[in-house]
Design a protein around this motif. Structure first.
Motif, PDB file in Angstrom:
ATOM      1  N   SER A   7       0.655  -1.143  -0.243  1.00  0.00           N
ATOM      2  CA  SER A   7      -0.141  -0.637  -0.085  1.00  0.00           C
ATOM      3  C   SER A   7       0.544   1.276   0.121  1.00  0.00           C
ATOM      4  N   GLY A   9       1.115   3.540  -2.628  1.00  0.00           N
ATOM      5  CA  GLY A   9       1.725   3.724  -3.851  1.00  0.00           C
ATOM      6  C   GLY A   9       0.263   4.961  -4.019  1.00  0.00           C
ATOM      7  N   GLY A  10       0.724   5.794  -5.403  1.00  0.00           N
ATOM      8  CA  GLY A  10      -0.365   6.685  -6.123  1.00  0.00           C
ATOM      9  C   GLY A  10       0.776   7.846  -6.724  1.00  0.00           C
ATOM     10  N   LEU A  11      -0.135   8.930  -6.767  1.00  0.00           N
ATOM     11  CA  LEU A  11       0.687  10.572  -8.032  1.00  0.00           C
ATOM     12  C   LEU A  11       0.994  10.651  -7.099  1.00  0.00           C
ATOM     13  N   LEU A  18       6.830   9.476  -0.901  1.00  0.00           N
ATOM     14  CA  LEU A  18       5.685   8.540  -0.908  1.00  0.00           C
ATOM     15  C   LEU A  18       6.248   7.778  -0.119  1.00  0.00           C
ATOM     16  N   THR A  91       8.886   6.300 -11.339  1.00  0.00           N
ATOM     17  CA  THR A  91       7.818   5.309 -12.078  1.00  0.00           C
ATOM     18  C   THR A  91       7.457   3.985 -12.639  1.00  0.00           C
ATOM     19  N   THR A 118       2.457  -1.729  -6.647  1.00  0.00           N
ATOM     20  CA  THR A 118       1.512  -0.745  -6.082  1.00  0.00           C
ATOM     21  C   THR A 118       1.772  -0.007  -6.542  1.00  0.00           C
ATOM     22  N   GLN A 119       1.254   1.060  -7.776  1.00  0.00           N
ATOM     23  CA  GLN A 119       1.966   2.435  -8.578  1.00  0.00           C
ATOM     24  C   GLN A 119       2.376   3.321  -8.218  1.00  0.00           C
ATOM     25  N   VAL A 120       3.294   4.084  -8.154  1.00  0.00           N
ATOM     26  CA  VAL A 120       3.777   5.064  -8.240  1.00  0.00           C
ATOM     27  C   VAL A 120       4.490   5.352  -9.697  1.00  0.00           C
ATOM     28  N   THR A 121       3.156   6.763  -9.527  1.00  0.00           N
ATOM     29  CA  THR A 121       3.580   7.980 -10.660  1.00  0.00           C
ATOM     30  C   THR A 121       4.247   9.154 -10.089  1.00  0.00           C
TER      31      THR A 121
END
Length: 124
Positions: A7, A9-11, A18, A91, A118-121
């Protein structure tokens, strides 16, 4: 059955921070090392950082040294990845992984269990 759930991740904007978390279950967490990897579409999954069973030893890939910090809380069965000074090149989808060893390993094939990612952008 070992489960790893990431958990956090995000923009985030370039230069931002982060903290990723990975909650583990299914075996004695404190007996094993843990690692973080990342992957972008079309590229192989790459090693980011790892920590040994006790948390006393850590290892980082060169491109994150001085920016990322891996840590663990064995009482909470959780490993963290604090990411600072993020750039667009960071990213990726970040994966938590667990080997069958107490000591640090860095090759993906040495890891038996994987989270879903989890996506990290990093973008402005």
């Amino acid at each position: 059955q070992v489960q790893l759930i990431e958990s956090g991740g995000g923009l985030v904007q370039p230069g931002g921070s982060l903290r990723l978390s990975c909650a583990a279950s299914g075996r004695t967490f404190s007996n094993y090392a843990m690692g973080w990897f990342r992957q972008v579409p079309g590229k192989e999954r790459e090693f980011v950082a790892a920590i040994n069973w006790s948390g006393e030893n850590t290892y980082y890939e060169d491109f994150v040294k001085g920016r990322f910090t891996i840590s663990r809380d064995n009482a909470k069965n959780t490993v963290y990845l604090q990411m600072n000074s993020l750039s667009p090149e960071d990213t990726a989808v970040y994966f938590c992984a667990a080997p069958q060893y107490a000591f640090i390993v860095t090759n993906a094939i040495q890891y038996t269990y994987w989270g879903q990612g989890t996506q990290v952008t990093v973008s402005s």
